[in-house]
Design an enzyme around this catalytic site. Structure first.
Site, PDB file in Angstrom:
ATOM      1  N   GLU A  21       0.814  -1.208   0.000  1.00 58.08           N
ATOM      2  CA  GLU A  21       0.000   0.000   0.000  1.00 58.08           C
ATOM      3  C   GLU A  21       0.849   1.261   0.000  1.00 58.08           C
ATOM      4  O   GLU A  21       1.974   1.268   0.515  1.00 58.08           O
ATOM      5  CB  GLU A  21      -0.887   0.026   1.265  1.00 58.08           C
ATOM      6  CG  GLU A  21      -1.801  -1.156   1.399  1.00 58.08           C
ATOM      7  CD  GLU A  21      -2.472  -1.247   2.750  1.00 58.08           C
ATOM      8  OE1 GLU A  21      -3.583  -1.789   2.813  1.00 58.08           O
ATOM      9  OE2 GLU A  21      -1.872  -0.786   3.753  1.00 58.08           O
ATOM     10  N   GLN A  28       2.713  -5.763  17.716  1.00 61.87           N
ATOM     11  CA  GLN A  28       2.231  -4.466  18.180  1.00 61.87           C
ATOM     12  C   GLN A  28       1.675  -4.492  19.603  1.00 61.87           C
ATOM     13  O   GLN A  28       1.315  -3.445  20.150  1.00 61.87           O
ATOM     14  CB  GLN A  28       1.143  -3.940  17.245  1.00 61.87           C
ATOM     15  CG  GLN A  28       1.645  -3.608  15.853  1.00 61.87           C
ATOM     16  CD  GLN A  28       0.637  -2.800  15.059  1.00 61.87           C
ATOM     17  OE1 GLN A  28      -0.193  -2.097  15.613  1.00 61.87           O
ATOM     18  NE2 GLN A  28       0.729  -2.889  13.751  1.00 61.87           N
ATOM     19  N   ASP A  65      -3.269 -15.426  23.215  1.00 63.14           N
ATOM     20  CA  ASP A  65      -2.873 -15.637  21.827  1.00 63.14           C
ATOM     21  C   ASP A  65      -2.854 -17.146  21.595  1.00 63.14           C
ATOM     22  O   ASP A  65      -2.552 -17.917  22.520  1.00 63.14           O
ATOM     23  CB  ASP A  65      -1.490 -15.033  21.573  1.00 63.14           C
ATOM     24  CG  ASP A  65      -1.172 -14.860  20.089  1.00 63.14           C
ATOM     25  OD1 ASP A  65      -1.016 -13.714  19.643  1.00 63.14           O
ATOM     26  OD2 ASP A  65      -1.062 -15.878  19.370  1.00 63.14           O
ATOM     27  N   GLY A  78      -8.511  -5.281  11.618  1.00 61.87           N
ATOM     28  CA  GLY A  78      -9.034  -5.102  10.268  1.00 61.87           C
ATOM     29  C   GLY A  78      -8.285  -4.016   9.521  1.00 61.87           C
ATOM     30  O   GLY A  78      -8.146  -2.904  10.025  1.00 61.87           O
ATOM     31  N   ASP A  79      -7.775  -4.329   8.316  1.00 62.11           N
ATOM     32  CA  ASP A  79      -7.053  -3.303   7.561  1.00 62.11           C
ATOM     33  C   ASP A  79      -7.083  -3.555   6.062  1.00 62.11           C
ATOM     34  O   ASP A  79      -6.340  -2.939   5.305  1.00 62.11           O
ATOM     35  CB  ASP A  79      -5.610  -3.161   8.047  1.00 62.11           C
ATOM     36  CG  ASP A  79      -4.812  -4.449   7.915  1.00 62.11           C
ATOM     37  OD1 ASP A  79      -5.344  -5.429   7.352  1.00 62.11           O
ATOM     38  OD2 ASP A  79      -3.665  -4.476   8.369  1.00 62.11           O
TER      39      ASP A  79
END
Length: 336
Positions: free
Chosen positions: A55, A139, A160, A224-225
């Site tokens: 991107e 992150q 996780d 979400g990306d």
């Protein structure tokens, strides 16, 4: 032109201090979002592949232009590579000249955590102390430390599917917070005031059962990306007061790609400028549907440029010719 390498960014963050640097990033993003009508922005330009995305993310005002190259490849860690890497460019708008090229892999983690902290400070109950984190990847620590700059965080439960990621997270933050290792998602969310979803899988997911929602909870949905990549079910989204960064991009890439613009309460800048309300009462269930926008990148690039100048960090490089006669570019390669 200034060059900021990974080593330079490490030095800068050490000089300022990690938590103060995160707090400065939150403030910088807040300042830029308050100037939203002055900004020029668009949804990011993306090429999507079955295995990931690359991107470009541009944003500008009348003084500075910033653009970030960034990738997202969820399968990379299995090959010993980062899921997300990034490089940023800051330029002078009046002349068009580049001012700084910077690493932005670290800085993307910082700005993502910073905008999440800003949103939670506006939408969560102000006394929120207990945080639940679903996803302990690259992150995770940044998210919790940034959040602590805006809310009185004391306890973090975490989960996780990768046990080594949980071990890593606990090793980094065990000295800073009271940590509780979750057995599963439901156990991790139990009694927490702020829920953070931070997963990388490129697919539609329903991480949170609707039955787990409680009055007063705030959710930062950070995973979400891109189209087809979500973390929450439409049923959960419809139960929430949902805030996004930038509707045109969120409709393509956020949780609301499943429910449409009608499910959006406001953009974040509208709450900052008192055009829309945030949390109205202690029973509101609020959701920050984050996808990451270029305003945040411009804000932190500007911050880094100012701090690098103050502390004399980075090196000067020549990537644009310096000519006595700006019309005589050929002189750089002429043989005489």
């Amino acid at each position: 032109m200034k060059l900021i390498t990974v080593t330079d960014m490490q030095a800068l963050i050490r000089r300022v201090g990690l938590e103060p640097f995160l707090a400065l990033a939150v403030d910088a993003i807040e300042d830029y979002l308050r100037r939203w009508p002055e900004l020029r922005l668009s949804p990011r330009h993306a090429f999507h592949y079955p295995f990931g995305v690359t991107e470009l993310m541009p944003c500008a005002d009348d003084r500075l232009y910033g653009v970030k190259y960034v990738n997202g490849h969820p399968g990379n860690p299995a090959r010993g590579k980062l899921s997300v890497t990034a490089i940023g460019l800051l330029a002078d708008v009046p002349s068009g000249y580049p001012l700084m090229v910077s690493e932005m892999t670290l800085l993307t983690a910082v700005r993502t955590a910073a905008v999440a902290a800003l949103a939670a400070g506006l939408l969560a109950r102000l006394e929120s102390q207990r945080v639940a984190l679903i996803g302990c990847g690259a992150q995770a620590e940044f998210q919790v430390l940034a959040l602590a700059s805006r809310l009185p965080v004391t306890e973090v439960s975490y989960f996780d599917i990768d046990a080594t990621a949980m071990d890593k997270f606990a090793g980094h933050l065990g000295h800073r917070f009271h940590l509780r290792r979750g057995q599963d998602i439901a156990d991790t969310l139990r009694e927490a005031d702020v829920w953070i979803t931070l997963t990388a899988a490129k697919q539609h997911q329903s991480l949170i059962d609707e039955a787990l929602l409680r009055p007063g909870v705030h959710i930062n949905a950070m995973g979400g990306d891109c189209p087809g990549k979500t973390e929450l079910s439409p049923e959960v989204i419809r139960r929430c007061k949902t805030v996004v960064e930038y509707r045109p991009q969120s409709e393509q890439e956020g949780e609301i790609q499943q429910t449409g613009a009608a499910s959006v309460h406001s953009e974040l800048w509208e709450i900052l400028t008192n055009q829309r309300s945030g949390r109205d009462n202690d029973d509101d269930i609020t959701l920050f549907d984050a996808v990451g926008i270029a305003v945040e990148d411009l804000a932190v690039l500007d911050l880094v440029a100012r701090l690098a100048e103050r502390y004399d960090i980075g090196s000067e490089v020549t990537l644009v010719p310096d000519l006595a006669d700006p019309k005589d570019l050929f002189s750089l390669v002429a043989g005489n």
